[in-house]
Write a protein that holds these residues in place. Sequence first.
Motif, PDB file in Angstrom:
ATOM      1  N   PRO A   1      82.413  42.210  30.664  1.00 45.25           N
ATOM      2  CA  PRO A   1      83.032  41.120  31.416  1.00 45.25           C
ATOM      3  C   PRO A   1      82.828  41.315  32.912  1.00 45.25           C
ATOM      4  N   GLY A   2      82.668  40.219  33.626  1.00 45.33           N
ATOM      5  CA  GLY A   2      82.420  40.257  35.065  1.00 45.33           C
ATOM      6  C   GLY A   2      81.163  39.467  35.358  1.00 45.33           C
ATOM      7  N   TRP A   3      80.357  39.968  36.280  1.00 41.57           N
ATOM      8  CA  TRP A   3      79.074  39.321  36.558  1.00 41.57           C
ATOM      9  C   TRP A   3      77.975  40.367  36.646  1.00 41.57           C
ATOM     10  N   SER A   4      76.743  39.917  36.392  1.00 38.25           N
ATOM     11  CA  SER A   4      75.576  40.797  36.450  1.00 38.25           C
ATOM     12  C   SER A   4      74.415  40.072  37.112  1.00 38.25           C
ATOM     13  N   ILE A   5      73.623  40.848  37.826  1.00 37.51           N
ATOM     14  CA  ILE A   5      72.356  40.376  38.369  1.00 37.51           C
ATOM     15  C   ILE A   5      71.289  41.254  37.745  1.00 37.51           C
ATOM     16  N   GLU A   6      70.445  40.650  36.932  1.00 40.21           N
ATOM     17  CA  GLU A   6      69.412  41.429  36.250  1.00 40.21           C
ATOM     18  C   GLU A   6      68.050  41.202  36.877  1.00 40.21           C
ATOM     19  N   VAL A   7      67.255  42.260  36.865  1.00 37.27           N
ATOM     20  CA  VAL A   7      65.826  42.175  37.142  1.00 37.27           C
ATOM     21  C   VAL A   7      65.165  42.484  35.811  1.00 37.27           C
ATOM     22  N   ASP A   8      64.636  41.458  35.188  1.00 39.69           N
ATOM     23  CA  ASP A   8      64.116  41.549  33.829  1.00 39.69           C
ATOM     24  C   ASP A   8      62.598  41.617  33.889  1.00 39.69           C
ATOM     25  N   THR A   9      62.029  42.648  33.263  1.00 42.58           N
ATOM     26  CA  THR A   9      60.584  42.862  33.334  1.00 42.58           C
ATOM     27  C   THR A   9      59.897  42.742  31.979  1.00 42.58           C
ATOM     28  N   TYR A  10      60.612  42.163  31.003  1.00 41.19           N
ATOM     29  CA  TYR A  10      60.028  42.063  29.666  1.00 41.19           C
ATOM     30  C   TYR A  10      60.441  40.741  29.029  1.00 41.19           C
TER      31      TYR A  10
ATOM     32  N   VAL B   1      64.625  37.376  38.120  1.00 48.49           N
ATOM     33  CA  VAL B   1      65.948  37.819  38.535  1.00 48.49           C
ATOM     34  C   VAL B   1      66.913  36.740  38.071  1.00 48.49           C
ATOM     35  N   MET B   2      68.099  37.168  37.598  1.00 44.47           N
ATOM     36  CA  MET B   2      69.030  36.212  37.021  1.00 44.47           C
ATOM     37  C   MET B   2      70.468  36.651  37.282  1.00 44.47           C
ATOM     38  N   PHE B   3      71.331  35.681  37.554  1.00 50.30           N
ATOM     39  CA  PHE B   3      72.763  35.912  37.705  1.00 50.30           C
ATOM     40  C   PHE B   3      73.453  35.332  36.480  1.00 50.30           C
ATOM     41  N   THR B   4      74.364  36.098  35.897  1.00 51.69           N
ATOM     42  CA  THR B   4      75.087  35.647  34.712  1.00 51.69           C
ATOM     43  C   THR B   4      76.499  36.208  34.715  1.00 51.69           C
ATOM     44  N   PHE B   5      77.393  35.528  34.026  1.00 54.39           N
ATOM     45  CA  PHE B   5      78.778  35.977  33.870  1.00 54.39           C
ATOM     46  C   PHE B   5      79.022  36.533  32.472  1.00 54.39           C
TER      47      PHE B   5
END
Length: 148
Positions: free
Chosen positions: A38-47, A61-65
Amino acid sequence: GADGISLTALDVDRMTSYLGASGGSIGYGASGSTPGLPGWSIEVDTYDNGRTQDPTDADHVMFTFDGDPSGAVAWAPLPEMEDGAWHTMNVTVADPHVTVEIDGVAYIDTDISGYFGFPAYVGFTAATGSLTNYHLIDALEVTQYVCE
C-alpha cells in the motif's frame, strides 16, 4: 535481464508486509496470493511482461498506487535502460504534483489524483523473475522531507 526497480513509499498504517510479488511486480506489486504494497510506487521497468501488466513493450517509468503494477496512473516510455551505464533519477512528490527525471529528462511531470498523506517508509524494491540483472543504487540524496 529483467524486471526493474521501484522507489516506493509504503503506507505504514495499512502495510502487512515489506514484500510484494517478484518478477513483473518488481517487488512492490500484487500477483496471485501476494498482495501489493500500500502507498505509491515509481517503477523503472526494463522488461516487457505483456500488455496485461505493462502499458508498453518498451522500457518505461510508471507511477502507481497500492501495489497495482497494471494500474498506471502516469507513465512514459524510456530509452533503453539496460546499457551498462549509470543513470540518475530525480523524483519530486509534492501532492498532487509528481516529477520524475531520468538523466536530466522529465518523463513524468503532472498532477496526480490520489492519497499521498500517509506516514511512510520510503525504500526500493527490485525483481528479476527467472532472469538475472543488477539493480543498484549508487547514491541517495534526500533534499527535503516533511515529518511530524
